[in-house]
Design a protein around this motif. Structure first.
Motif, PDB file in Angstrom:
ATOM      1  N   ARG A  54       0.797  -1.262  -0.039  1.00 60.93           N
ATOM      2  CA  ARG A  54       0.177   0.213  -0.085  1.00 60.93           C
ATOM      3  C   ARG A  54       0.589   1.549   0.239  1.00 60.93           C
ATOM      4  N   VAL A  55       0.505   1.776  -0.308  1.00 60.00           N
ATOM      5  CA  VAL A  55       1.211   3.574  -1.022  1.00 60.00           C
ATOM      6  C   VAL A  55       0.290   4.386   0.089  1.00 60.00           C
ATOM      7  N   ARG A  56       1.316   4.788   1.492  1.00 64.76           N
ATOM      8  CA  ARG A  56       1.218   5.738   2.175  1.00 64.76           C
ATOM      9  C   ARG A  56       1.667   7.082   2.099  1.00 64.76           C
ATOM     10  N   ILE A  57       0.362   8.189   2.006  1.00 61.39           N
ATOM     11  CA  ILE A  57       1.223   9.203   1.008  1.00 61.39           C
ATOM     12  C   ILE A  57       1.844  10.324   3.153  1.00 61.39           C
ATOM     13  N   THR A  58       2.907  10.554   2.682  1.00 64.51           N
ATOM     14  CA  THR A  58       3.272  11.503   4.127  1.00 64.51           C
ATOM     15  C   THR A  58       4.760  12.023   3.606  1.00 64.51           C
ATOM     16  N   PRO A  59       4.680  13.385   4.439  1.00 63.85           N
ATOM     17  CA  PRO A  59       5.974  14.248   3.451  1.00 63.85           C
ATOM     18  C   PRO A  59       6.853  13.481   3.226  1.00 63.85           C
ATOM     19  N   LEU A  60       7.239  12.293   3.142  1.00 68.70           N
ATOM     20  CA  LEU A  60       8.499  11.372   2.403  1.00 68.70           C
ATOM     21  C   LEU A  60       8.168  11.016   1.066  1.00 68.70           C
ATOM     22  N   ALA A  61       6.679  11.355   0.792  1.00 72.16           N
ATOM     23  CA  ALA A  61       6.915  10.638  -0.866  1.00 72.16           C
ATOM     24  C   ALA A  61       6.768  11.664  -2.023  1.00 72.16           C
ATOM     25  N   SER A  62       6.921  10.650  -3.150  1.00 77.23           N
ATOM     26  CA  SER A  62       7.516  11.232  -4.014  1.00 77.23           C
ATOM     27  C   SER A  62       6.194  11.880  -4.527  1.00 77.23           C
ATOM     28  N   ALA A  63       6.272  12.771  -6.170  1.00 83.83           N
ATOM     29  CA  ALA A  63       5.122  12.950  -7.078  1.00 83.83           C
ATOM     30  C   ALA A  63       4.294  11.065  -7.741  1.00 83.83           C
ATOM     31  N   GLU A  64       5.335  10.532  -7.525  1.00 82.27           N
ATOM     32  CA  GLU A  64       4.964   9.738  -8.575  1.00 82.27           C
ATOM     33  C   GLU A  64       3.986   8.325  -7.141  1.00 82.27           C
ATOM     34  N   MET A  65       4.462   8.379  -6.831  1.00 78.41           N
ATOM     35  CA  MET A  65       4.088   7.809  -5.012  1.00 78.41           C
ATOM     36  C   MET A  65       2.035   8.636  -5.128  1.00 78.41           C
ATOM     37  N   ILE A  66       2.376   9.848  -4.690  1.00 74.02           N
ATOM     38  CA  ILE A  66       1.119  10.328  -4.465  1.00 74.02           C
ATOM     39  C   ILE A  66       0.229   9.951  -5.978  1.00 74.02           C
ATOM     40  N   GLN A  91       2.786  21.072  -1.073  1.00 72.36           N
ATOM     41  CA  GLN A  91       2.048  21.248  -1.241  1.00 72.36           C
ATOM     42  C   GLN A  91       2.337  20.679   0.914  1.00 72.36           C
ATOM     43  N   ILE A  92       2.011  19.528   0.740  1.00 73.17           N
ATOM     44  CA  ILE A  92       3.140  18.480   2.052  1.00 73.17           C
ATOM     45  C   ILE A  92       3.952  19.455   3.033  1.00 73.17           C
ATOM     46  N   LEU A  93       4.357  20.318   2.114  1.00 74.84           N
ATOM     47  CA  LEU A  93       5.993  20.590   2.889  1.00 74.84           C
ATOM     48  C   LEU A  93       5.104  21.416   3.236  1.00 74.84           C
ATOM     49  N   GLU A  94       4.952  22.528   2.424  1.00 72.97           N
ATOM     50  CA  GLU A  94       4.477  23.805   3.694  1.00 72.97           C
ATOM     51  C   GLU A  94       3.763  23.849   4.019  1.00 72.97           C
ATOM     52  N   ASN A  95       2.474  22.688   4.248  1.00 67.14           N
ATOM     53  CA  ASN A  95       2.042  22.379   4.929  1.00 67.14           C
ATOM     54  C   ASN A  95       2.334  22.225   6.515  1.00 67.14           C
ATOM     55  N   ALA A  96       3.031  21.488   6.034  1.00 71.21           N
ATOM     56  CA  ALA A  96       3.750  20.999   7.400  1.00 71.21           C
ATOM     57  C   ALA A  96       4.689  22.174   8.358  1.00 71.21           C
ATOM     58  N   LYS A  97       4.926  23.428   7.105  1.00 73.72           N
ATOM     59  CA  LYS A  97       6.006  23.960   7.464  1.00 73.72           C
ATOM     60  C   LYS A  97       5.025  25.283   8.120  1.00 73.72           C
ATOM     61  N   GLN A  98       3.796  25.772   7.948  1.00 71.55           N
ATOM     62  CA  GLN A  98       3.487  25.787   8.733  1.00 71.55           C
ATOM     63  C   GLN A  98       2.678  25.862   9.771  1.00 71.55           C
ATOM     64  N   GLY A  99       3.177  24.334   9.937  1.00 73.88           N
ATOM     65  CA  GLY A  99       2.298  24.073  11.207  1.00 73.88           C
ATOM     66  C   GLY A  99       0.908  23.276  11.451  1.00 73.88           C
ATOM     67  N   ARG A 100       0.849  23.074  10.134  1.00 77.48           N
ATOM     68  CA  ARG A 100      -0.715  22.521  10.038  1.00 77.48           C
ATOM     69  C   ARG A 100      -0.628  20.955   9.186  1.00 77.48           C
ATOM     70  N   LYS A 101      -0.830  19.939  10.521  1.00 76.40           N
ATOM     71  CA  LYS A 101      -1.007  18.854  10.624  1.00 76.40           C
ATOM     72  C   LYS A 101      -2.226  17.545   9.868  1.00 76.40           C
ATOM     73  N   GLU A 102      -2.274  18.282   8.939  1.00 75.66           N
ATOM     74  CA  GLU A 102      -3.210  17.744   7.972  1.00 75.66           C
ATOM     75  C   GLU A 102      -2.598  16.630   7.077  1.00 75.66           C
ATOM     76  N   GLU A 103      -4.221  15.870   7.472  1.00 79.65           N
ATOM     77  CA  GLU A 103      -3.776  13.573   6.849  1.00 79.65           C
ATOM     78  C   GLU A 103      -4.025  14.262   5.797  1.00 79.65           C
ATOM     79  N   CYS A 104      -3.244  12.884   4.611  1.00 76.23           N
ATOM     80  CA  CYS A 104      -3.172  12.980   3.242  1.00 76.23           C
ATOM     81  C   CYS A 104      -3.538  11.923   2.695  1.00 76.23           C
ATOM     82  N   ASP A 105      -3.207  10.898   3.744  1.00 79.41           N
ATOM     83  CA  ASP A 105      -3.298   9.487   2.955  1.00 79.41           C
ATOM     84  C   ASP A 105      -4.346   9.253   2.711  1.00 79.41           C
ATOM     85  N   SER A 106      -5.752   9.510   3.200  1.00 77.85           N
ATOM     86  CA  SER A 106      -7.596   8.503   3.142  1.00 77.85           C
ATOM     87  C   SER A 106      -7.172   9.584   1.502  1.00 77.85           C
ATOM     88  N   ALA A 107      -9.060   9.054   1.133  1.00 79.63           N
ATOM     89  CA  ALA A 107      -9.308   9.829  -0.191  1.00 79.63           C
ATOM     90  C   ALA A 107     -10.103  11.030   0.595  1.00 79.63           C
TER      91      ALA A 107
END
Length: 150
Positions: A54-66, A91-107
């Protein structure tokens, strides 16, 4: 492996063991996905164990994985390009930099990230978000009821 060795399933919240132990977390040479064009072929533990990775989307994910995850959840769409995947990764990295803890692995999380990154929501994405909003309202009502009881 834990279940085979101990006879018990690992804690479901432990991301390094159990159901998520074989998730694809990194792009490039670490991904072990034949769909990722940057992968170096080698041993695949999930394939060896007869499991689906299963592909899990985290700040370490590549564009291909997304993009792989978008296609897996929402099907094919001409908007799902590597360029948009790269914008979503940024955008994932920008959200993290701004302190926004947004989940991006679910639909829902992936659809929201897609929208934040300049994509136009598809019908399936909009349905996933609407369904989530309906569930959230129900859950919020249950929480309020429980708080009143206390």
């Amino acid at each position: 492996v834990t279940e085979i060795c101990t006879g018990e399933r690992p804690n479901q919240n432990n991301l390094s063991m159990g159901d998520h132990a074989l998730d694809m977390l990194f792009g490039s040479v670490f991904s072990a996905s034949k769909e990722d064009p940057t992968v170096c072929e080698g041993f695949d533990m999930a394939e060896f164990l007869g499991l689906k990775r299963r592909v899990r989307i985290t700040p370490l994910a590549s564009a291909e994985m997304i993009i792989m995850k978008l296609k897996n959840i929402f099907g094919e769409d001409p908007q799902f390009t590597i360029e948009l995947g790269e914008e979503m990764r940024k955008q994932i990295l920008e959200n993290a930099k701004q302190g926004r803890k947004e989940e991006c692995d679910s639909a829902v999380g992936l659809a929201m990230l897609f929208d934040q990154s300049g994509g136009k929501l598809t019908h399936i994405m909009a349905e996933a978000i609407n369904e989530s909003d309906e569930n959230s309202a129900h859950i919020n009502n249950l929480i309020l009821e429980n708080q009143k009881r206390m």
